[in-house]
Design a protein around this motif. Structure first.
Motif, short mmCIF file in Angstrom:
data_model
loop_
_atom_site.label_atom_id
_atom_site.label_comp_id
_atom_site.label_asym_id
_atom_site.label_seq_id
_atom_site.Cartn_x
_atom_site.Cartn_y
_atom_site.Cartn_z
N HIS A 1 54.23 16.75 61.94
CA HIS A 1 55.46 16.11 62.43
C HIS A 1 55.29 14.60 62.47
O HIS A 1 54.43 14.06 63.18
N THR A 2 56.08 13.91 61.68
CA THR A 2 55.98 12.44 61.59
C THR A 2 57.25 11.75 62.06
O THR A 2 57.32 10.52 62.06
N GLY A 3 58.26 12.52 62.46
CA GLY A 3 59.54 11.92 62.82
C GLY A 3 60.46 11.72 61.63
O GLY A 3 61.60 11.29 61.79
N ARG A 4 59.96 12.04 60.43
CA ARG A 4 60.75 11.92 59.21
C ARG A 4 60.88 13.27 58.51
O ARG A 4 61.00 13.33 57.28
N ARG A 5 60.82 14.35 59.26
CA ARG A 5 60.83 15.68 58.66
C ARG A 5 62.02 15.90 57.75
O ARG A 5 61.88 16.36 56.62
N GLN A 6 63.21 15.56 58.23
CA GLN A 6 64.41 15.81 57.45
C GLN A 6 64.43 15.01 56.15
O GLN A 6 64.69 15.55 55.07
N GLU A 7 64.12 13.72 56.25
CA GLU A 7 64.15 12.87 55.06
C GLU A 7 63.06 13.27 54.08
O GLU A 7 63.29 13.33 52.87
N SER B 1 70.06 18.98 63.27
CA SER B 1 68.99 19.67 63.99
C SER B 1 68.26 18.72 64.93
O SER B 1 68.09 17.54 64.63
N PRO B 2 67.78 19.24 66.06
CA PRO B 2 66.92 18.42 66.93
C PRO B 2 65.56 18.24 66.27
O PRO B 2 65.20 18.97 65.35
N GLU B 3 64.82 17.28 66.74
CA GLU B 3 63.48 17.04 66.23
C GLU B 3 62.44 17.19 67.34
O GLU B 3 62.55 16.49 68.35
N PRO B 4 61.47 18.08 67.18
CA PRO B 4 61.37 19.05 66.09
C PRO B 4 62.33 20.22 66.32
O PRO B 4 62.71 20.49 67.46
N PRO B 5 62.72 20.93 65.27
CA PRO B 5 63.71 22.00 65.43
C PRO B 5 63.15 23.29 66.00
O PRO B 5 63.90 24.15 66.45
N TRP B 6 61.82 23.45 66.00
CA TRP B 6 61.18 24.67 66.51
C TRP B 6 60.36 24.34 67.76
O TRP B 6 59.62 23.37 67.79
N LYS B 7 60.49 25.16 68.77
CA LYS B 7 59.69 25.03 69.98
C LYS B 7 58.74 26.21 70.04
O LYS B 7 59.10 27.30 70.48
N ALA B 8 57.53 25.98 69.56
CA ALA B 8 56.56 27.07 69.45
C ALA B 8 55.34 26.78 70.31
O ALA B 8 54.85 25.65 70.35
N SER B 9 54.87 27.81 70.99
CA SER B 9 53.64 27.67 71.77
C SER B 9 52.46 28.10 70.91
O SER B 9 52.57 29.02 70.09
N HIS C 1 52.78 31.57 68.76
CA HIS C 1 53.03 31.29 67.34
C HIS C 1 52.05 30.20 66.88
O HIS C 1 52.46 29.05 66.66
N PRO C 2 50.78 30.54 66.75
CA PRO C 2 49.76 29.52 66.48
C PRO C 2 49.94 28.79 65.15
O PRO C 2 49.73 27.58 65.09
N ALA C 3 50.31 29.51 64.08
CA ALA C 3 50.44 28.86 62.77
C ALA C 3 51.59 27.85 62.78
O ALA C 3 51.45 26.72 62.29
N LEU C 4 52.73 28.26 63.35
CA LEU C 4 53.87 27.36 63.42
C LEU C 4 53.55 26.17 64.31
O LEU C 4 53.91 25.02 63.99
N SER C 5 52.87 26.41 65.41
CA SER C 5 52.50 25.32 66.31
C SER C 5 51.59 24.31 65.62
O SER C 5 51.76 23.09 65.78
N ARG C 6 50.62 24.81 64.83
CA ARG C 6 49.73 23.90 64.11
C ARG C 6 50.50 23.07 63.10
O ARG C 6 50.23 21.87 62.93
N ALA C 7 51.46 23.70 62.41
CA ALA C 7 52.25 22.97 61.43
C ALA C 7 53.03 21.85 62.08
O ALA C 7 53.11 20.73 61.55
#
Length: 223
Positions: free
Chosen positions: A185-191, A162-170, A174-180
Motif C-alpha cells: 500500500h503506497t497511497g497510489r493503489r488506484q492510479e 473506494s476508500p483507501e485501503p478498500p479491504w480491512k483484513a486482520s 486473512h494473513p495473505a491479504l493483510s500482508r499484501a
C-alpha cells in the motif's frame, strides 16, 4: 386607482435541460443518487416543471448526465489524440475518459444501466473505433478490443469511489491479504492499478494484431 406596473419577464430561462442534468449529477456526487422530488427541490421548482424539459423523466436525465461527463472528457485538451502511434492514442483515450468518469463514480452504475445513444458519448466511442480500425482491428477483434478498453476505463472509474485501503483484513484471519496491504500500500493503489492494467491491455492488443487467429482460438478454448 393607479395601475400596477407590469412585471418584467426574466431575461434568462429559469430552467433548462442542461441545468437539470447538472443538478442531478451534483446529487449523484453528493448523495450517491437522485430522485425527481429531490432534484426539483434542489432547483426550486415543482416536480411537474421538470417534465416540461425532460419528458422521459429519470431515463432522459441519466442520458443527459452521460453527455455532460463526455463533454468533460472532451474538454481535456487533445482528445481524442492525433498524430501519434495508435498505442499512444488508445492510452490517452482511456486516461481521459477514465478521469472524466472518475470524477463522478457514483453515477456510473446508473449510466451503464441505460443504452448509450447521446451524440457526445457516441462520438467518443466512434473516435476509439476509428483509432482501432486504423491500427488494423477488424470484425470480432475490433469489438473485443473496444470492449476491453471500455471495461478497463469504467472499472477503474468506479474504483475511484473506494476508500483507501478498500479491504480491512486482520493478519490472524486473512494473513495473505493483510500482508499484501501492508507491503504494497503506497497511497497510489488506484492510479498504479489503472496504469498496470492499461499497459497490460495495450500489450494484449498488440499481440492480437500480430496473431489474431491464434488469439481468437485461445480465447474461445479458454471458455
Amino acid at each position: 386607482m393607479s395601475e400596477r406596473p407590469a412585471m418584467a419577464r426574466p431575461r434568462t430561462q429559469l430552467l433548462t435541460s442542461q441545468k437539470i442534468h447538472r443538478a442531478a449529477l451534483e446529487l449523484f456526487d453528493e448523495q450517491n443518487n437522485f430522485s425527481i422530488p429531490r432534484l426539483a427541490q434542489r432547483l426550486g421548482v415543482s416536480p411537474s416543471s421538470l417534465y416540461h424539459h425532460v419528458s422521459g423523466g429519470r431515463t432522459d436525465i441519466i442520458k443527459g448526465i452521460r453527455a455532460l461527463i463526455s463533454q468533460e472528457a472532451y474538454s481535456r485538451g487533445d482528445f481524442p489524440p492525433r498524430g501519434v502511434r495508435w498505442q499512444d492514442q488508445v492510452r490517452q483515450w482511456a486516461i481521459n475518459y477514465r478521469d472524466a468518469l472518475g470524477r463522478h463514480p457514483m453515477a456510473i452504475p446508473a449510466l451503464v444501466g441505460e443504452p448509450v445513444d447521446d451524440t457526445d458519448t457516441l462520438n467518443i466511442y466512434e473516435n476509439l473505433v476509428q483509432i482501432l480500425e486504423t491500427a488494423g482491428f477488424q470484425d470480432e477483434l475490433l469489438l473485443q478490443a473496444l470492449s476491453l478498453i471500455d471495461v478497463l476505463a469504467l472499472g477503474s472509474a468506479v474504483d475511484a469511489a473506494s476508500p483507501e485501503p478498500p479491504w480491512k483484513a486482520s493478519h490472524s484471519v486473512h494473513p495473505a491479504l493483510s500482508r499484501a496491504l501492508t507491503s504494497g500500500h503506497t497511497g497510489r493503489r488506484q492510479e498504479d492499478a489503472f496504469t498496470f492494467g492499461l499497459d497490460a491491455t495495450i500489450d494484449k492488443l498488440e499481440q492480437m494484431l500480430v496473431s489474431p487467429s491464434e488469439e481468437m482460438f485461445t480465447s474461445k478454448r479458454a471458455l
